[in-house]
Design a protein around this motif. Structure first.
Motif, mmCIF file in Angstrom:
data_model
loop_
_atom_site.group_PDB
_atom_site.id
_atom_site.type_symbol
_atom_site.label_atom_id
_atom_site.label_comp_id
_atom_site.label_asym_id
_atom_site.label_seq_id
_atom_site.Cartn_x
_atom_site.Cartn_y
_atom_site.Cartn_z
ATOM 1 N N SER A 55 67.675 42.534 38.071
ATOM 2 C CA SER A 55 68.174 44.090 37.830
ATOM 3 C C SER A 55 67.194 44.912 38.339
ATOM 4 C CB SER A 55 68.360 44.173 36.277
ATOM 5 O OG SER A 55 69.271 43.540 35.629
ATOM 6 N N GLY A 56 66.082 44.739 37.974
ATOM 7 C CA GLY A 56 64.894 45.635 38.779
ATOM 8 C C GLY A 56 64.736 45.248 40.292
ATOM 9 N N CYS A 57 65.198 44.295 40.947
ATOM 10 C CA CYS A 57 65.114 44.444 42.293
ATOM 11 C C CYS A 57 66.211 45.027 42.870
ATOM 12 C CB CYS A 57 65.339 42.841 42.523
ATOM 13 S SG CYS A 57 63.844 41.841 42.343
ATOM 14 N N CYS B 233 70.552 49.824 36.269
ATOM 15 C CA CYS B 233 69.838 48.752 36.395
ATOM 16 C C CYS B 233 68.848 48.658 35.499
ATOM 17 C CB CYS B 233 69.386 48.573 37.797
ATOM 18 S SG CYS B 233 70.569 47.925 39.141
ATOM 19 N N VAL B 234 68.053 49.888 35.336
ATOM 20 C CA VAL B 234 66.921 50.342 34.365
ATOM 21 C C VAL B 234 67.541 49.692 32.878
ATOM 22 C CG1 VAL B 234 65.307 51.754 33.403
ATOM 23 C CG2 VAL B 234 65.427 51.706 36.024
ATOM 24 N N LEU B 235 68.527 50.268 32.890
ATOM 25 C CA LEU B 235 69.081 50.100 31.145
ATOM 26 C C LEU B 235 69.382 48.535 31.104
ATOM 27 C CD1 LEU B 235 71.836 52.984 31.159
ATOM 28 C CD2 LEU B 235 69.717 52.730 29.606
ATOM 29 N N PHE C 269 57.426 49.108 39.981
ATOM 30 C CA PHE C 269 57.790 49.186 41.096
ATOM 31 C C PHE C 269 59.047 50.327 41.211
ATOM 32 C CE2 PHE C 269 59.811 47.824 45.572
ATOM 33 C CZ PHE C 269 58.839 48.627 46.446
ATOM 34 N N LEU C 270 59.907 49.895 40.441
ATOM 35 C CA LEU C 270 60.968 50.728 40.363
ATOM 36 C C LEU C 270 60.796 52.320 40.249
ATOM 37 C CD1 LEU C 270 64.526 49.922 39.231
ATOM 38 C CD2 LEU C 270 63.742 52.251 39.059
ATOM 39 N N PRO C 271 60.007 52.551 39.237
ATOM 40 C CA PRO C 271 59.675 54.071 39.071
ATOM 41 C C PRO C 271 58.841 54.729 40.123
ATOM 42 C CG PRO C 271 58.532 52.534 37.517
ATOM 43 C CD PRO C 271 59.366 51.856 37.950
ATOM 44 N N THR D 112 53.097 52.893 40.229
ATOM 45 C CA THR D 112 53.136 51.271 40.201
ATOM 46 C C THR D 112 51.802 50.741 40.150
ATOM 47 O OG1 THR D 112 55.083 51.383 41.754
ATOM 48 C CG2 THR D 112 53.883 49.592 41.743
ATOM 49 N N VAL D 113 50.856 51.212 40.669
ATOM 50 C CA VAL D 113 49.565 50.778 40.514
ATOM 51 C C VAL D 113 48.926 50.942 39.113
ATOM 52 C CG1 VAL D 113 47.120 51.225 41.176
ATOM 53 C CG2 VAL D 113 48.788 51.310 42.966
#
Length: 226
Positions: A16-18, A35-37, A74-76, A101-102
């Motif tokens: 979902s994250g991808c 997708c985040v949900l 990565f997503l946010p 992300t870092v």
């Protein structure tokens, strides 16, 4: 077969994250939110299922962190990169969005090693941070001068990054008992969040984020007096 069920759920979180990341880069923020949900639901249930089936494993713990790194790291960062890209003609400034992300990676690594975080959190957890960041494109319609401001987004990026690795103590929704006295602020947070979501939908996320911090501070202040 049952030992593979939790890891399968974790992989669904990653999947979902991808898809969510691809949606962000296409500007499809609504699909990214879904997708985040979905990732959040899978992330909640993989650990629960592992405990219920008594199949907790070290590989499951590591896989969970790797999946979260994509869905809630990565997503946010991609969302913030995309928003920054819309506010400046500078080629390099938008890359600062990936500080989220870092610091998400640092937060997840710290969580795996920090024995203080078995029942509660030290620092904002990555899913909560992700929901805040993903809500920003939806707030842009009502607050274009704010969400479309380069400096606001950069400051928010810095604040969110630091909150991820801060020593701020925040409660989790794991309940050792169902009693009102010891869980008062957790229940109040859930009730306020539900009302806010029903009234404001995605617009409620920043309010919920702030309420989470406030109720956590009140919860641990009460706990220290007991």
């Amino acid at each position: 077969m049952k030992k593979y069920i939790p890891n399968t759920i974790t992989c669904l979180n990653l999947f979902s994250g991808c898809i969510g990341v691809l949606c962000v880069f296409r500007g499809e923020y609504t699909l990214a939110l879904y997708c985040v949900l979905a990732s959040g639901i899978f992330d909640f249930f993989d650990g629960m299922v592992a405990r219920l089936l008594h199949v907790k494993s070290l590989i499951g713990k590591e896989l969970d962190s790797l999946a979260d790194m994509v869905s809630f790291g990565f997503l946010p960062g991609a969302v913030m990169y995309s928003l920054l890209q819309q506010t400046t003609d500078n080629t390099y400034v938008p890359y600062l969005g990936f500080l989220i992300t870092v610091f998400s990676a640092l937060r997840l690594a710290k969580f795996n090693l920090d024995e203080r975080q078995t029942s509660d959190f030290i620092g904002v957890n990555t899913p909560m941070n992700t929901f805040l960041i993903v809500s920003l494109p939806f707030l842009a319609g009502s607050y274009p001068l704010l969400i479309g401001n380069l400096y606001f987004l950069l400051v928010l990026t810095l604040i969110c990054s630091l909150l991820l690795v801060s020593e701020l103590r925040l409660f989790s929704m794991k309940l050792s008992s169902l009693g009102w006295a010891e869980n008062k602020f957790k229940y109040l947070f859930l009730m306020v969040s539900l009302v806010m979501v029903l009234l404001l939908k995605v617009m409620a996320v920043p309010i919920i984020f702030v309420c989470y911090i406030i109720f956590s501070l009140l919860h641990f202040k009460q706990e220290s007096r007991l």
